[in-house]
Design a protein around this motif. Structure first.
Motif, PDB file in Angstrom:
ATOM      1  N   GLY A  12       0.849  -1.180   0.000  1.00 40.29           N
ATOM      2  CA  GLY A  12       0.000   0.000   0.000  1.00 40.29           C
ATOM      3  C   GLY A  12       0.878   1.221   0.000  1.00 40.29           C
ATOM      4  N   CYS A  13       0.956   1.872  -1.122  1.00 42.57           N
ATOM      5  CA  CYS A  13       1.877   2.992  -1.222  1.00 42.57           C
ATOM      6  C   CYS A  13       1.174   4.319  -1.047  1.00 42.57           C
ATOM      7  CB  CYS A  13       2.597   2.956  -2.554  1.00 42.57           C
ATOM      8  SG  CYS A  13       3.669   1.537  -2.641  1.00 42.57           S
ATOM      9  N   ALA A  14       1.975   5.307  -0.763  1.00 41.54           N
ATOM     10  CA  ALA A  14       1.391   6.581  -0.393  1.00 41.54           C
ATOM     11  C   ALA A  14       0.874   7.365  -1.574  1.00 41.54           C
ATOM     12  CB  ALA A  14       2.412   7.427   0.344  1.00 41.54           C
ATOM     13  N   HIS A 587      -2.260   7.366   6.393  1.00 38.96           N
ATOM     14  CA  HIS A 587      -2.612   6.592   5.194  1.00 38.96           C
ATOM     15  C   HIS A 587      -1.974   5.200   5.255  1.00 38.96           C
ATOM     16  CE1 HIS A 587      -2.979   6.224   0.628  1.00 38.96           C
ATOM     17  NE2 HIS A 587      -2.003   5.363   0.887  1.00 38.96           N
ATOM     18  N   GLU A 588      -0.678   5.152   5.511  1.00 35.38           N
ATOM     19  CA  GLU A 588       0.010   3.851   5.545  1.00 35.38           C
ATOM     20  C   GLU A 588      -0.525   2.997   6.689  1.00 35.38           C
ATOM     21  OE1 GLU A 588       1.406   3.174   3.014  1.00 35.38           O
ATOM     22  OE2 GLU A 588       1.918   5.118   2.197  1.00 35.38           O
ATOM     23  N   HIS A 591      -3.738   1.446   5.811  1.00 40.75           N
ATOM     24  CA  HIS A 591      -3.617   0.309   4.888  1.00 40.75           C
ATOM     25  C   HIS A 591      -3.642  -1.031   5.630  1.00 40.75           C
ATOM     26  CE1 HIS A 591      -3.373   1.716   0.864  1.00 40.75           C
ATOM     27  NE2 HIS A 591      -2.288   2.448   1.026  1.00 40.75           N
ATOM     28  N   GLU A 648      -6.661   2.353  -1.470  1.00 43.88           N
ATOM     29  CA  GLU A 648      -6.021   3.667  -1.383  1.00 43.88           C
ATOM     30  C   GLU A 648      -6.997   4.727  -0.894  1.00 43.88           C
ATOM     31  OE1 GLU A 648      -2.887   4.041  -1.556  1.00 43.88           O
ATOM     32  OE2 GLU A 648      -2.470   2.023  -2.281  1.00 43.88           O
ATOM     33  N   HIS A 710      -4.427   3.863  -7.307  1.00 39.47           N
ATOM     34  CA  HIS A 710      -4.738   5.184  -6.756  1.00 39.47           C
ATOM     35  C   HIS A 710      -5.703   5.920  -7.685  1.00 39.47           C
ATOM     36  CE1 HIS A 710      -0.686   4.133  -5.326  1.00 39.47           C
ATOM     37  NE2 HIS A 710      -1.047   4.709  -4.200  1.00 39.47           N
TER      38      HIS A 710
END
Ligand SMILES: [Zn+2]
Length: 750
Positions: A12-14, A587-588, A591, A648, A710
Motif C-alpha cells: 500500500g503505497c502513499a 494513510h500507511e 492500509h 487507497e 490510486h
C-alpha cells in the motif's frame, strides 16, 4: 523490483506509487525515482526556484536543495470557492507555475521533489565516479555503475553484441523439451516478468516467518491484460500500434544482426540477409508480430485482472511440486528448477511447496506451450529478450522502445537526459549503496526524531478510535488493537545495509553490469526460500519519495526521501506538515486495515480475525467509498475504478482523519496563529491538499485508470474532504455545496 510485480501489488503505497509499486515494466521512466533532500543542505532562498525549475530543467547537479514550504500560497487559486472545489482552490495555480517537463508523463509535488533529489544524487555520483583509490565500497559500486551508464559511445559501439548470449540460447533451442532449461537460463539474469512467468521468493502468506518459492504470471508486452480485449476504438488503436512497434523492433534487431558478421547464426529459422529497408523483412516482421500478439492474447486471457490481483486470497495457492506438475503437465518444472539452481549456486533445487499464485494462468500457459509451434515460441522469446533490454541498447533500439512505451502510451515528449537515466539506474540496481551516500549527507537525527514523534501521535489516535468504534464488536476490536500494537514503523533507512559482495560492476560494460545486478538480485531472492524472514528489509530505497505499508511484515515504511520539505517541513507552523506527512503516515497505517490489509493478522499471516458480522459491516461501509469514487471520471468516458482504488481511498480518508485528530491533540495546549490569510484549521487542510498538486498528460491518465490502484489526484483530495465535517467547519461551507455531503451520505469506516 519488477520481478515481483504481483508482490508489489500487495504494497500500500502513499502517493505516486505507480512509479515504484505497480506492475512490471522494463522502461527507464518507470523505475523508482530517487530523491530526498538534505534538510542540512537545504537553502533558504527558494520561493523562486519552486516555480522556475520545471519550466527549464536544470542542467547541473545540485549541491544545495531548494526549499519550498509545506504550505505554498503561490500554488493556490483563491478565486475558486474551497467549498465548491477544494483541490483547485489549494492547487489550481501549481500546474501553471510548474508545467510538465518534456521528459515526464506528469508533474506533481512528489515527482518534482524526486527530481530535485535526483539532481542532488547526480552530484554525489559524479564524485563517486572518479576512478580514485580512496573511494569506499558504496562509492565504488555506485560510481562505477554510473560511469558505465554515462559511457554512451561504448554502448553504441557494442551494438547488439551484448544480447548474443540470450539470443543464441533461443536460436539453439531445437526441441520443446529443452524449453525449461532455456527459460531458466534467461530468467536467471532477467530483470522483469516478461518471459512468460517469473520465479522468485515471497514471504509465505500463510506463515509470515518464512519465505516460500513463488511463481508469478507474466509474459505480456502491454501494460495490463485488459489491453488485449477491450473493444473500444482507442484500445484497437493501441493494439495496432503495439503490433507495429513489435514488428519494427524485430526488424531493427535483424538489421543490426545482418550487418554484423560476428552475430551470424544467432537467429534460427527465417534468417534474411536483408536490412530494415527490405520489404521481405518487413513482411516477415509483421508476421512475427502477429504471432506474438496471438500468444500474448492467450496469456492475457488466463491472467487475473488488476482488481483480482489485489485480493490476497486469489494469489495464494500453495501447491506441491506434483500438483504444480499437474497444472502444466508438459512443462518439466523439475528441470526448470534444477537449471535455476545451477545458475544460482546457493539455491536448493527442490521445492516441496510453492505458491503458484495464479493456477489458471499456469494451466493455460502449459496448454499454450503445447499447442504453439516451436518456431513461434522462439519468436515470442526473442521479442521479450529484446524488449526487456532495449533501454540498455544503442539509440536506434532504445528510441523505438521509447516511442511506443513512453511517448505513445504515456505521452512523454522526449527521453530524459542521460544523467537522469543513469542516476535512476544506480538507484534501481544498487540502491542501498547509493542510499548510504545519500542518508549520510541529508537525513539528520533531529528529522528522524520529529517524524517518529508525529507517528507516535497518530498511532495513539488510531488506538483510541478503534476502541471507540461504534460498529465493531469487542472481540474484533481486541484483534484490531493487537494488530495495531504489532505494527512496526521504519523511518528513514535500513538498520543494516545490503551486502553487495560478489556483484561485479565494470566501468566499461553497462549492459553486463545491469544483467549481473539483476542476477545478483534474483539470487538474493531465491536464496531466501525456506529461510526465516529478514524483517529489517526495506522495499524502497532511502532516497525514494514515497512510503508503503507491507501487510506480511505488518510494517509501515517512510524512506528519508519522503520526510523533507515541502512534505515534511520543520521551519514553519506544524499544521501543514500534519496535513501532509501526518496524513501520509495515517494513510500507511490505515492500509493495515483496508479491504486488503485487514485480511492479514498482527503477525502478517493471511488469517481471518474478523467476527462475521463485523466483516459484513466493514464491507457495507467500504461499499460507500466504492460507490463514491466510481462516480468520478478519470478521463474522457473512463470512470474511476472504485473497486481497484478502494484500498487507497480508504487509506486517504482514514489517514486524513487520523492526522487531523492527532494534530489537534498535539497542539491542544498551544495558541495557534493564522498565516497567509488562513486559519490553523484551514492551513491543515490546504497543507493536506498540497501534497497532491500536479497535472498529468491524457495518455498516462488513461494508462493509470486501467492499472493504478490510486484515484486521480483531484479525487484523492476532494473525495476525502467531502466526508469530513471538520473540513466544512474550517471553511464555513454550507449544506448543499459540492464539498459538503449530506450527513447520512458520509462514508465512515475508521
Ligand atoms: Zn497507499
Amino acid at each position: 523490483m519488477p520481478i515481483k510485480s504481483s508482490f508489489w501489488n500487495a504494497l500500500g503505497c502513499a502517493a505516486l506509487s505507480w512509479m515504484s509499486c505497480t506492475a512490471a515494466s522494463s522502461s527507464v521512466a518507470q523505475t523508482p525515482e530517487p530523491t530526498a533532500a538534505p534538510l542540512t543542505a537545504a537553502s533558504a532562498t527558494s520561493a523562486t526556484s519552486a516555480t522556475s525549475a520545471a519550466a527549464a530543467p536544470p542542467a547541473a547537479p545540485l549541491t544545495v536543495l531548494p526549499y519550498t514550504p509545506a504550505l505554498d500560497p503561490s500554488a493556490m487559486k483563491r478565486d475558486v470557492d474551497p467549498c465548491v472545489d477544494f483541490y483547485t482552490y489549494s492547487c489550481g495555480s501549481w500546474p501553471t507555475n510548474n508545467p510538465i517537463p518534456p521528459d515526464r508523463p506528469s508533474w506533481e509535488v512528489y515527482s518534482k521533489l524526486a527530481t530535485q533529489n535526483l539532481q542532488y544524487l547526480w552530484g554525489l555520483l559524479q564524485t563517486a565516479a572518479q576512478d580514485r583509490a580512496d573511494r569506499d565500497p558504496a562509492q565504488r559500486l555506485s560510481g562505477d555503475l554510473f560511469a558505465a551508464c554515462m559511457d554512451e559511445p561504448q554502448i553504441e559501439a557494442r551494438g547488439l553484441t551484448p544480447l548474443e548470449d540470450s539470443l543464441g540460447l533461443i536460436a539453439a533451442l531445437d526441441a520443446k523439451r529443452r524449453l525449461p532449461v532455456v527459460l531458466a537460463r534467461l530468467h536467471a539474469a532477467a530483470g522483469d516478468d516478461g518471459l512468460l512467468f517469473a520465479f522468485s521468493s515471497q514471504q509465505d502468506p500463510s506463515d509470515s516467518n518464512s519465505e516460500i518459492a513463488t511463481l508469478y504470471s507474466g509474459g505480456l508486452g502491454l501494460p495490463d491484460r485488459d489491453y488485449y480485449f477491450k473493444p473500444d476504438a482507442k484500445s484497437l488503436e493501441i493494439r495496432a500500434r503495439y503490433r507495429a512497434h513489435v514488428a519494427k523492433m524485430l526488424e531493427l534487431a535483424d538489421a543490426a544482426h545482418s550487418s554484423s558478421p560476428a552475430e551470424a547464426g544467432s537467429r534460427a529459422g527465417a534468417d534474411s540477409p536483408a536490412g530494415a529497408a527490405n520489404p521481405a523483412v518487413t513482411k516477415e516482421a509483421a508476421r512475427e508480430a502477429d504471432v506474438i500478439m496471438r500468444f500474448e492474447t492467450a496469456l492475457a486471457r488466463a491472467t487475473l485482472t488488476q482488481v483480482d490481483k489485489r485480493d490476497p486470497k486469489k494469489v495464494n495457492h500453495r501447491v506441491s511440486a506434483r500438483e504444480l506438475q499437474k497444472l502444466s503437465p508438459h512443462f518439466a518444472w523439475g528441470l526448470y528448477f534444477k537449471t535455476r539452481a545451477t545458475a544460482d549456486a546457493r539455491v536448493a533445487p527442490a521445492y516441496a511447496v510453492l505458491n503458484a499464485t495464479e493456477p489458471k494462468f499456469f494451466r493455460a500457459a502449459g496448454t499454450l506451450l503445447e499447442s504453439t509451434p516451436l518456431e513461434d515460441l522462439k519468436i515470442y522469446l526473442r521479442w521479450h529478450v529484446l524488449h526487456e533490454r532495449a533501454t540498455l541498447l544503442p539509440h536506434r533500439i532504445a528510441d523505438e522502445e521509447f516511442d511506443f512505451y513512453q511517448h505513445y502510451l504515456r505521452g512523454i515528449e522526449q527521453p530524459p537526459p542521460r544523467w537522469k537515466t543513469c542516476v535512476r539506474s544506480v538507484d534501481g540496481n544498487v540502491g542501498e549503496a547509493l542510499g548510504q551516500l545519500f542518508v549520510e549527507r541529508t537525513f539528520s537525527a533531529g528529522t528522524k526524531q520529529q517524524a517518529e514523534d508525529m507517528l507516535k501521535g497518530i498511532q495513539a489516535t488510531m488506538k483510541q478510535r478503534i476502541a471507540a468504534l461504534d460498529w465493531m464488536t469487542p472481540a474484533t476490536k481486541a484483534k484490531a488493537l493487537e494488530k495495531l500494537a504489532g505494527m512496526r514503523a521504519k523511518i528513514g533507512y535500513p538498520e543494516h545495509w545490503r551486502d553487495y559482495g560478489g556483484l561485479v560492476i565494470a566501468r566499461d560494460d553497462y549492459f553486463g553490469d545491469v544483467v549481473r545486478a539483476d542476477q545478483f538480485e534474483n539470487n538474493r531472492e531465491l536464496a531466501k526460500i525456506g529461510k526465516p524472514v529478514d524483517r529489517d528489509e526495506w522495499y524502497l530505497t532511502p532516497p525514494t519519495v514515497d512510503a508503503y505499508y507491507y501487510p506480511q511484515m505488518n510494517d509501515i515504511n517512510f524512506p528519508a526521501g519522503v520526510l523533507q520539505p515541502p512534505l515534511f517541513d520543520t521551519r514553519i507552523d506544524s499544521a501543514p506538515s500534519w496535513g501532509n506527512t501526518g496524513a501520509t503516515m495515517g494513510h500507511e497505517l490505515t492500509h493495515g486495515f483496508d479491504d486488503e490489509g485487514r485480511q492479514f493478522d498482527a503477525k502478517g499471516n493471511l488469517h481471518d480475525w474478523w467476527a462475521p458480522a463485523d466483516a459484513k459491516e466493514f464491507t457495507r461501509r467500504a461499499q460507500c467509498v466504492v460507490d463514491q469514487y466510481s462516480g468520478y471520471t478519470a478521463i474522457d468516458d473512463i470512470k474511476v475504478n472504485g473497486q481497484l482504488t478502494l484500498g487507497e481511498n480508504l487509506a486517504d480518508l482514514g489517514g486524513t482523519i487520523l492526522a487531523y485528530v492527532s494534530w489537534q491533540a498535539a497542539t491542544s495546549q498551544m495558541t495557534l496563529e493564522s498565516a497567509d490569510g488562513l486559519t490553523p484549521d484551514q492551513r491543515f487542510f490546504v497543507g493536506m491538499a498540497q501534497w497532491a498538486c500536479g497535472s498529468a498528460r491524457p495518455e498516462i491518465m488513461r494508462l493509470r485508470a486501467a492499472t493504478d490502484p490510486h484515484a486521480p489526484l483531484p479525487d484523492r483530495i476532494n473525495g476525502v474532504v467531502v466526508n469530513m465535517p471538520e473540513f466544512a467547519r474550517a471553511f464555513s461551507c454550507k449544506a448543499g455545496q459540492p464539498m459538503v455531503k449530506k450527513p447520512e451520505a458520509i462514508c465512515k469506516v475508521w
